[in-house]
Design an enzyme around this catalytic site. Structure first.
Site, mmCIF file in Angstrom:
data_model
loop_
_atom_site.group_PDB
_atom_site.id
_atom_site.type_symbol
_atom_site.label_atom_id
_atom_site.label_comp_id
_atom_site.label_asym_id
_atom_site.label_seq_id
_atom_site.Cartn_x
_atom_site.Cartn_y
_atom_site.Cartn_z
ATOM 1 N N HIS A 245 3.716 5.537 -6.976
ATOM 2 C CA HIS A 245 2.514 6.124 -6.393
ATOM 3 C C HIS A 245 2.812 7.404 -5.608
ATOM 4 C CE1 HIS A 245 -0.711 3.380 -7.292
ATOM 5 N NE2 HIS A 245 -0.091 2.326 -6.783
ATOM 6 N N GLU B 276 5.172 0.861 -5.816
ATOM 7 C CA GLU B 276 4.674 1.712 -4.738
ATOM 8 C C GLU B 276 5.362 3.068 -4.735
ATOM 9 O OE1 GLU B 276 2.036 0.696 -3.318
ATOM 10 O OE2 GLU B 276 2.228 -1.292 -4.215
ATOM 11 N N GLU C 58 -3.228 2.833 -10.440
ATOM 12 C CA GLU C 58 -2.678 1.483 -10.510
ATOM 13 C C GLU C 58 -2.043 1.151 -11.854
ATOM 14 O OE1 GLU C 58 -2.148 0.181 -7.879
ATOM 15 O OE2 GLU C 58 -3.570 1.175 -6.571
ATOM 16 N N MET D 176 0.851 -1.191 0.000
ATOM 17 C CA MET D 176 0.000 0.000 0.000
ATOM 18 C C MET D 176 0.883 1.236 0.000
ATOM 19 S SD MET D 176 -3.034 1.226 -0.081
ATOM 20 C CE MET D 176 -3.535 2.957 -0.038
ATOM 21 N N GLU D 177 0.531 2.176 -0.879
ATOM 22 C CA GLU D 177 1.403 3.303 -1.201
ATOM 23 C C GLU D 177 1.280 4.474 -0.242
ATOM 24 O OE1 GLU D 177 -2.412 3.855 -3.783
ATOM 25 O OE2 GLU D 177 -1.184 2.206 -3.020
#
Length: 861
Positions: free
Chosen positions: A302, A299, A321, A266-267
Site C-alpha cells: 500500500h 500493508e 486492496e 491499516m496502511e
C-alpha cells in the site's frame, strides 16, 4: 453522521485545492476528551464562479464534543451553523485562504477516530488513530475526501513518559518534555494521517538508510518477536525495491501493534497499525505466522498503491486492496521462508470471495455506483480483497508478470503523489502489453458472480481420450479463463497415492457454447482437476469418475495447493446442495488425518466445524458430526505423535483447537486443564486455557467463580475478553440476561468496547442452548436496530455479524429478518452497515435451509 455524497465531493474538488494542514492535539486533558486545533491552507480555483458574489459555498467536516471557535482568513465563523458533522464556509473569492478551528473531541472506544485503551495488566493508557474511511473528522477538522491531498504538520502534547509515533519522524522538544512534532509529510489523503501515543515498548533499527521500528504495549513486550517481524519487513522492503522502480516514498517505517483494532492492519504511510493479535501470547501454527507475514507484505504494498498513488473516489478501493492482497501473497512467497502462501489463500481467503460473490449484496470488483461514503464502506469485503486478488492473479497469468510490472511502474511514475482511477490504471497496463486489457477489465472487474467450469471426459478404450472444459450455465457470468488442468493416475505401488502427468494449459473462452477442448493419446486419467494451481477464480465441477477418485484418494494428491483446490471443490458442492454434508464429513475423516499442510487442515476443519456441523446439518445429526470431528482430530494427534516441531506442532495445535470446540462432554477437557497440557503436547497456554473454559461454560461445567479465578490468573486484555465470553456462554438464565443487557444497553457509561462486545456476543449464542435462547430471537432485531443507530457503523457491523442468532437455522428467523429488511415499519429502517450484515446473514441462513432440504432433513423455505 451524514455520508459524503460523490457529487458533493466532485463539486468540492472542482472548487478547492488544499495545500497544507497544521494540526495540534492535546492528549493531557483526561480519559474522555482531547483538544484539537487545526489550520488549513487552501485555495479557491479561479473560474469556479463568474464573480465573487456567485462563488459557491462549501463545508469542512468536524464531529466535536464542543466547537470552541472557527475563523476564515481571520474573520470569525458562526459556530452555531455546525450541522451534525458539517461546518459551512461562506462563499470565497478565488485565491488563497486559511481556515482555523478549535474544538474539544471525544476519544473512541469502538476503534474509530482516536481510540483510547487502558491496559488492565498495568493501568497504562494508549491512544491511536484509525481515520479510514471518513473518521478523520472525529479527530480534527478536514476536507475529508481522498482526492484533496495535502501535506501535514502534526504536533502533539502528550503525558510525560509517552512516546508519540506518526507518519513522519517524531521529535520531542528537549526543552519541553511531552511536546512532540512530526516531520512534514508528502501529500496525503486525510484518511491516511496517523498517530499512536503511549508508553510503547519499542524495538528500533535502521535499514536502507531509514529508521524502522516495531512497537507494542509494555505488558506485551515479553511476547513481541521483533526479530522475525523486522526480518520479514526487511525482506519484503527489499523485494519491493526489486519489483518497483519508485523507491519507498516516506521518511521512516514504523509498525505498531495496537489494542482493540477493528481491521487486520491499516496502511498509514510511515506508521502501519496492526491488530495486536499478531503479537502472539500463545502458541500459533506456522500458517498463522505466515498470515502475519502476508499482512506485513500487504500493508507495505500500500505504500505505493494507495499511499503514493491514491484512488480519486471510493469506487476504486479495489485498486488499493486487490493489489495489496495479490502482492502480499506473491512477495511473501518470493522473499521469505513462506514459499507456499497461495495454498493458504486458496483454502481460506478464496472462499471468502466466493461466498460474498453469491449473495444478493455482491458487487463488481470495480463498481460504478458508489454514491456516498456509507455505501463505500460496505465494499470492504471478500470481493474487493479475495476476488480482486484472484482477478489480478489471473491477469498476470494472461499477460505475463513482466508486462504487468511494467504497467504498474508506469502507473506509479505518472501519478506519483496524486490520484488515479481504474481508467488510468488500465491505460498504464495497456501501454505495456498487446493484450486488450480494457476488454479483460470489462469481463472481470465490471461484472458480478462466480463462473462455474465443468469438465467432461470421454474415450479411453480406443487409445485416445477427450476433454471438454467450459462454462456450466449459459445464463450466468462468463469470463475468459487461462487455467491449468491437473491430470493424475493411481499409483500402482501405493494405494491411495496419485501420480501426476504433465499439466495442461488451456484458454477457456467466455462463450459457453465454445468450451476448451483437448484430445490426447492414451488412457483417460483417473482424475482431471481443473484450475490445478488455482490461477483463476471459478467454481469447478468434476466429471463423475474424477469425483470418485477424489473421494478415495484426495490425500494422495502430491501438492498441497492441488489438495486445496480439491477441498474447495467439495466445499462448493456442499454449499450448492450437490454433496451430502455427511459425505463431506466422511471425506474429512478419511483424508485429513494424514494431511501435512497446516493451512489445509485449519481451513477444512473450520468449514467442517462452523458450517457443516453447526448449520448445514439439522440438530439431530449434529452430535454425530461433532463425534466425527473429534475422532478426526484424535487421528491427527496420533499421526503427529513424537517431537512436536515445525508442521507437526502446527498440525497438533490445529487439531487440539477443533477437538476442544467439538467436545460434547467435559472430559477430557477438564483433565487437560488440571494437567496444564494435552498429552503429547501442546501445553495449555492462555489461548488454549480460555478456549477450554469457553467450551466448558457452554457445556455447563463451569461456574462464575471459575471464570473469576481464571481472569485473576490472566489479568490481560485477552483475559478480560475470555472472561466476557465465558460469562455469556454459561447456560443460566441470569447469565444470559446479564450478557444481553451488556450487549444492548443504552447507558453510555456501561457500553462495551468493540472487542468486549464481540467477545460477549461470541459467548451468547450456542447451538447447545437453543431452548434457553429462544426468547431472545424476536428481541434481537429491535435491539440491533437501536444499537446500530446509536453507536455507529463498527458496532452496527458487530451487531449484525457477531451478535446475529446464527444457531437458529429455521424459517421463522428468516421470515423475521426479511420482514425487517423488505418492509420496515416507519422509523425502523436499518443503518447501511447493519442492513448489509443482516442481508448477508439472512442469505447464508437461506442457503443453510436449502442444503438441509436438499438432503431430506431440513425445514422448507
Amino acid at each position: 453522521m451524514p455520508a459524503l455524497q460523490r457529487e458533493e465531493a466532485q463539486n468540492r474538488s472542482g472548487l478547492l485545492d488544499v495545500h497544507h494542514y497544521d494540526v495540534h492535539l492535546d492528549l493531557t486533558g483526561g480519559q474522555e476528551h482531547f483538544t484539537s486545533s487545526t489550520t488549513i491552507r487552501f485555495s479557491v480555483r479561479a473560474g469556479a464562479a463568474p464573480t465573487e458574489a456567485d462563488a459557491p459555498g462549501t463545508f469542512v467536516e468536524l464531529k466535536p464534543v464542543h466547537l470552541h471557535g472557527a475563523t476564515i482568513d481571520g474573520a470569525p465563523l458562526d459556530t452555531t451553523t455546525l450541522d451534525d458533522n458539517r461546518l459551512p464556509l461562506p462563499a470565497l473569492a478565488a485565491g488563497e485562504h486559511e481556515l482555523h478551528v478549535e474544538a474539544t473531541m471525544a476519544y473512541s472506544h469502538t476503534g474509530e477516530g482516536l481510540h483510547r485503551f487502558t491496559d488492565p495488566a498495568d493501568g497504562e493508557d494508549y491512544v491511536y488513530t484509525q481515520l479510514f474511511l471518513d473518521d478523520v473528522q472525529r479527530v480534527f477538522a478536514a476536507f475529508d475526501q481522498p482526492d484533496l491531498k495535502a501535506t501535514f504538520d502534526l504536533g502533539v502534547t502528550a503525558p510525560q513518559g509517552w512516546t508519540v509515533l506518526g507518519n513522519g519522524i517524531a521529535t520531542q522538544d528537549p526543552q519541553s518534555p511531552g511536546h512532540w512534532s512530526l516531520a512534514t509529510t508528502p501529500p496525503l489523503p486525510t484518511y491516511l494521517v496517523a498517530l499512536a501515543a503511549g508508553p510503547w515498548h519499542s524495538v528500533r533499527t535502521e535499514h536502507a538508510g531509514l529508521p524502522f521500528g516495531v512497537h507494542c504495549r509494555r505488558s506485551l513486550a515479553p511476547h513481541l518477536d521483533a526479530d522475525e517481524i523486522l526480518d520479514l519487513t526487511r525482506r519484503c522492503f527489499d523485494r519491493y525495491h526489486v519489483l518497483f522502480d519508485e523507491p519507498y516514498p516516506f521518511d521512516s517505517y514504523d509498525q505498531a501493534f495496537v489494542p482493540e483494532f477493528n481491521a487486520g492492519a491499516m496502511e498509514n504511510p510511515g506508521l502501519v497499525t496492526f491488530r495486536e493479535d499478531f503479537v502472539f501470547r500463545s502458541a500459533v501454527t506456522d500458517t498463522e505466522r505466515q498470515s502475519r507475514g502476508m499482512v506485513i507484505a500487504h500493508e507495505m504494498a500500500h505504500m505505493w498503491f494507495g499511499d503514493l498513488v491514491t484512488l480519486a473516489w471510493w469506487d476504486d478501493i479495489w485498486l488499493n486492496e486487490s493489489f495489496a492482497e495479490y502482492m502480499g501473497y506473491q512477495v511473501l512467497t518470493e522473499a521469505s521462508r513462506f514459499t507456499d502462501t497461495w495454498t493458504q489463500f486458496a483454502v481460506s481467503r478464496k472462499g471468502w470471495g466466493y461466498d460474498a460473490d453469491q449473495r444478493p449484496s455482491t458487487h463488481p470488483v470495480a463498481p460504478t455506483d458508489v454514491l456516498d461514503t456509507a455505501s463505500a464502506l460496505l465494499n470492504f469485503d471478500g470481493i474487493s480483497y479475495a476476488k480482486g486478488a484472484s482477478a489480478l492473479r489471473q491477469l498476470v497469468a494472461w499477460i505475463g508478470e513482466k508486462d504487468f510490472l511494467a504497467g504498474i511502474n508506469a502507473h506509479f511514475s505518472r501519478h506519483r503523489f496524486g490520484n488515479a482511477t481504474l481508467a488510468d490504471f488500465l491505460d498504464s497496463l495497456a501501454g505495456a502489453t498487446d493484450r486488450d486489457v480494457h476488454a479483460w477489465a470489462a469481463a472481470w472487474l465490471r461484472t458480478t458472480g462466480v463462473d462455474t467450469l465443468t469438465t467432461r471426459t470421454t474415450g479411453g478404450s480406443d487409445g485416445r481420450w477427450h476433454l471438454s472444459l467450459g462454462h456450466t450455465d449459459p445464463t450466468g457470468p462468463a469470463r475468459p479463463h487461462r487455467v491449468a488442468v491437473g491430470l493424475y493416475d493411481h499409483d500402482p505401488t501405493t494405494p491411495g497415492r496419485l501420480t501426476a502427468r504433465p499439466r495442461l494449459e488451456l484458454d477457456v473462452p467466455a462463450d459457453p457454447a465454445h468450451p476448451a477442448r483437448h484430445d490426447a493419446a492414451g488412457s483417460r486419467p483417473a482424475l482431471v482437476l481443473p484450475n490445478d494451481g488455482d490461477l483463476t477464480y471459478a467454481k469447478v465441477r468434476l466429471d463423475e469418475a474424477s469425483w470418485r477418485t477424489l473421494r478415495t484418494s484426495l490425500s494422495g494428491l502430491p501438492a498441497p495447493l492441488s489438495r486445496a483446490v480439491a477441498w474447495n471443490t467439495a466445499r462448493d458442492m456442499v454449499r450448492d446442495g450437490l454433496l451430502d454434508p455427511r459425505e463431506y464429513l466422511e471425506t474429512v475423516r478419511a483424508h485429513l488425518p494424514t494431511e501435512s499442510d497446516t493451512a489445509v487442515v485449519q481451513g477444512v476443519l473450520a468449514f467442517a466445524r462452523n458450517q457443516v456441523a453447526d448449520r448445514y446439518l439439522p440438530p439431530a445429526d449434529r452430535p454425530a458430526a461433532l463425534t466425527t470431528l473429534s475422532e478426526t482430530c484424535r487421528a491427527i494427534l496420533r499421526h503427529t505423535e513424537g517431537p512436536a516441531h515445525g508442521s507437526r506442532q502446527g498440525l497438533r495445535l490445529a487439531a487440539t483447537r477443533t477437538f476442544i470446540d467439538s467436545a460434547a462432554v467435559p472430559d477430557p477437557l477438564a483433565d487437560w486443564l488440571s494437567g496444564e497440557s494435552v498429552p503429547g503436547g501442546p501445553a495449555l497456554d492462555p489461548e488454549l486455557r480460555w478456549r477450554i473454559l469457553g467450551r466448558l461454560a457452554v457445556l455447563g461445567a463451569l461456574t462464575p467463580e471459575d471464570v473469576q479465578a481464571e481472569e485473576e490468573r490472566d489479568p490481560s486484555a485477552v483475559g478480560q475478553q475470555g472472561a466476557a465470553r465465558c460469562r455469556a456462554a454459561l447456560p443460566d438464565p441470569a447469565a444470559k440476561q446479564a450478557a444481553w443487557e451488556a450487549l444492548f444497553t443504552d447507558d453510555p457509561d456501561a457500553e462495551l468496547s468493540n472487542y468486549l462486545f464481540n467477545a460477549t456476543a461470541a459467548g451468547f449464542w450456542n447451538p447447545e442452548q437453543l431452548d434457553l435462547l429462544g426468547e431472545y430471537v424476536p428481541r434481537y432485531f429491535p435491539a440491533a436496530l437501536t444499537l446500530a443507530a446509536r453507536r455507529g457503523p463498527t458496532l452496527a457491523r458487530a451487531a449484525g455479524r457477531q451478535a446475529f442468532p446464527a444457531p437458529f437455522v429455521d424459517a421463522h428467523l428468516l421470515t423475521l429478518g426479511r420482514r425487517l429488511l423488505d418492509d420496515p415499519a416507519p422509523g425502523t429502517e436499518p443503518t447501511p452497515a447493519l442492513r448489509r450484515e443482516l442481508d448477508d446473514q439472512l442469505d447464508d441462513l437461506a442457503r443453510a435451509l436449502r442444503v438441509r432440504e436438499a438432503w431430506g432433513r431440513g425445514t422448507a423455505v
